[in-house]
Write a protein that holds these residues in place. Structure first.
Motif, mmCIF file in Angstrom:
data_model
loop_
_atom_site.group_PDB
_atom_site.id
_atom_site.type_symbol
_atom_site.label_atom_id
_atom_site.label_comp_id
_atom_site.label_asym_id
_atom_site.label_seq_id
_atom_site.Cartn_x
_atom_site.Cartn_y
_atom_site.Cartn_z
ATOM 1 N N ALA A 1 0.832 -1.206 0.000
ATOM 2 C CA ALA A 1 0.000 0.000 0.000
ATOM 3 C C ALA A 1 0.864 1.254 0.000
ATOM 4 C CB ALA A 1 -0.934 0.001 1.209
ATOM 5 N N LEU A 2 1.950 1.242 0.743
ATOM 6 C CA LEU A 2 2.834 2.412 0.799
ATOM 7 C C LEU A 2 3.514 2.653 -0.541
ATOM 8 C CD1 LEU A 2 4.388 1.815 4.319
ATOM 9 C CD2 LEU A 2 2.790 3.637 3.678
ATOM 10 N N VAL A 3 3.953 1.590 -1.199
ATOM 11 C CA VAL A 3 4.621 1.734 -2.497
ATOM 12 C C VAL A 3 3.627 2.168 -3.575
ATOM 13 C CG1 VAL A 3 5.837 0.458 -4.319
ATOM 14 C CG2 VAL A 3 6.508 0.179 -1.933
ATOM 15 N N ARG A 4 2.396 1.684 -3.506
ATOM 16 C CA ARG A 4 1.383 2.154 -4.469
ATOM 17 C C ARG A 4 1.119 3.651 -4.279
ATOM 18 N NH1 ARG A 4 -0.533 -2.932 -3.458
ATOM 19 N NH2 ARG A 4 -1.997 -2.283 -1.845
ATOM 20 N N GLU A 5 1.158 4.102 -3.039
ATOM 21 C CA GLU A 5 0.917 5.521 -2.752
ATOM 22 C C GLU A 5 2.106 6.384 -3.167
ATOM 23 O OE1 GLU A 5 0.144 8.273 1.193
ATOM 24 O OE2 GLU A 5 -0.440 6.171 1.255
ATOM 25 N N ILE A 6 3.308 5.905 -2.882
ATOM 26 C CA ILE A 6 4.532 6.669 -3.176
ATOM 27 C C ILE A 6 5.483 5.745 -3.965
ATOM 28 C CG2 ILE A 6 6.400 8.070 -2.208
ATOM 29 C CD1 ILE A 6 3.707 9.157 -1.348
ATOM 30 N N PRO A 7 5.334 5.662 -5.286
ATOM 31 C CA PRO A 7 6.107 4.699 -6.078
ATOM 32 C C PRO A 7 7.626 4.896 -6.039
ATOM 33 C CG PRO A 7 4.264 5.567 -7.354
ATOM 34 C CD PRO A 7 4.343 6.362 -6.080
ATOM 35 N N ARG A 8 8.096 6.049 -5.658
ATOM 36 C CA ARG A 8 9.546 6.293 -5.634
ATOM 37 C C ARG A 8 10.249 5.635 -4.449
ATOM 38 N NH1 ARG A 8 10.229 9.291 -1.426
ATOM 39 N NH2 ARG A 8 8.769 10.919 -0.868
ATOM 40 N N PHE A 9 9.482 5.086 -3.509
ATOM 41 C CA PHE A 9 10.099 4.450 -2.339
ATOM 42 C C PHE A 9 11.120 3.408 -2.748
ATOM 43 C CE2 PHE A 9 6.404 4.996 0.852
ATOM 44 C CZ PHE A 9 7.016 6.093 1.405
ATOM 45 N N LYS A 10 12.209 3.375 -2.034
ATOM 46 C CA LYS A 10 13.156 2.281 -2.155
ATOM 47 C C LYS A 10 12.798 1.274 -1.075
ATOM 48 C CE LYS A 10 16.813 4.816 -4.159
ATOM 49 N NZ LYS A 10 17.654 5.812 -4.193
ATOM 50 N N CYS A 11 12.561 0.039 -1.477
ATOM 51 C CA CYS A 11 12.279 -1.039 -0.530
ATOM 52 C C CYS A 11 13.463 -1.973 -0.534
ATOM 53 C CB CYS A 11 11.025 -1.805 -0.927
ATOM 54 S SG CYS A 11 9.555 -0.820 -0.812
ATOM 55 N N MET A 12 14.004 -2.220 0.642
ATOM 56 C CA MET A 12 15.191 -3.054 0.741
ATOM 57 C C MET A 12 14.998 -4.136 1.782
ATOM 58 S SD MET A 12 17.956 0.003 0.601
ATOM 59 C CE MET A 12 16.933 1.453 0.766
ATOM 60 N N SER A 13 15.542 -5.291 1.476
ATOM 61 C CA SER A 13 15.532 -6.416 2.401
ATOM 62 C C SER A 13 16.805 -7.217 2.179
ATOM 63 C CB SER A 13 14.308 -7.305 2.149
ATOM 64 O OG SER A 13 14.329 -8.414 3.013
ATOM 65 N N THR A 14 17.213 -7.925 3.182
ATOM 66 C CA THR A 14 18.348 -8.813 3.003
ATOM 67 C C THR A 14 17.912 -10.018 2.169
ATOM 68 O OG1 THR A 14 17.868 -10.109 4.966
ATOM 69 C CG2 THR A 14 19.277 -8.174 5.257
ATOM 70 N N ARG A 15 18.851 -10.675 1.566
ATOM 71 C CA ARG A 15 18.544 -11.885 0.811
ATOM 72 C C ARG A 15 17.882 -12.929 1.720
ATOM 73 N NH1 ARG A 15 23.095 -13.744 -3.031
ATOM 74 N NH2 ARG A 15 22.931 -11.536 -3.111
ATOM 75 N N ALA A 16 18.394 -13.084 2.906
ATOM 76 C CA ALA A 16 17.813 -14.038 3.842
ATOM 77 C C ALA A 16 16.388 -13.632 4.207
ATOM 78 C CB ALA A 16 18.672 -14.143 5.117
ATOM 79 N N GLY A 17 16.147 -12.342 4.329
ATOM 80 C CA GLY A 17 14.816 -11.858 4.660
ATOM 81 C C GLY A 17 13.794 -12.153 3.583
ATOM 82 N N ARG A 18 14.225 -12.182 2.333
ATOM 83 C CA ARG A 18 13.316 -12.478 1.228
ATOM 84 C C ARG A 18 12.974 -13.960 1.153
ATOM 85 N NH1 ARG A 18 16.819 -8.623 -1.131
ATOM 86 N NH2 ARG A 18 18.012 -10.240 -2.167
ATOM 87 N N ARG A 19 13.731 -14.797 1.829
ATOM 88 C CA ARG A 19 13.501 -16.235 1.777
ATOM 89 C C ARG A 19 12.612 -16.737 2.906
ATOM 90 N NH1 ARG A 19 19.472 -18.242 0.458
ATOM 91 N NH2 ARG A 19 19.895 -16.394 1.639
ATOM 92 N N THR A 20 12.280 -15.911 3.876
ATOM 93 C CA THR A 20 11.496 -16.395 5.019
ATOM 94 C C THR A 20 10.038 -16.469 4.687
ATOM 95 O OG1 THR A 20 11.263 -14.175 5.942
ATOM 96 C CG2 THR A 20 13.118 -15.513 6.715
#
Length: 94
Positions: free
Chosen positions: A75-94
């Motif tokens: 919802a936040l990214v749809r509202e503000i598309p310029r946001f940078k979203c970052m996660s660790t590789r391990a975080g994306r696998r959980t």
């Protein structure tokens, strides 16, 4: 100087259950784990207490992709598309 604060998201009316971390410098603001989508209103209120709004944020940092940590991200990214979203590789696998 980096300032930080915990923003209590008051999930289902419970305090100290789910919180978002706010990281801030003079020219940068980010939240760590914006919480579930059901707490977006509270996140906005908590940011306002720090004289910020969602549009003032530069990034969303995710520890891992579970709804209680990252559910509001879409919802936040749809509202503000310029946001940078970052996660660790391990975080994306959980």
């Amino acid at each position: 100087m980096v300032a930080s604060a915990l923003l209590d998201l008051n999930w289902t009316g419970q305090t100290r259950c789910i919180a978002t971390a706010l990281l801030r410098t003079e020219h940068f603001a980010a939240v760590i784990d914006p919480g579930p989508g059901s707490t977006l209103g509270t996140l906005r209120e908590q940011l306002a207490l720090h004289h910020l709004c969602v549009a003032d944020l530069n990034a969303i940092l995710l520890t891992h992709i579970h709804l209680d940590h990252a559910g509001a991200t879409g919802a936040l990214v749809r509202e503000i598309p310029r946001f940078k979203c970052m996660s660790t590789r391990a975080g994306r696998r959980t």
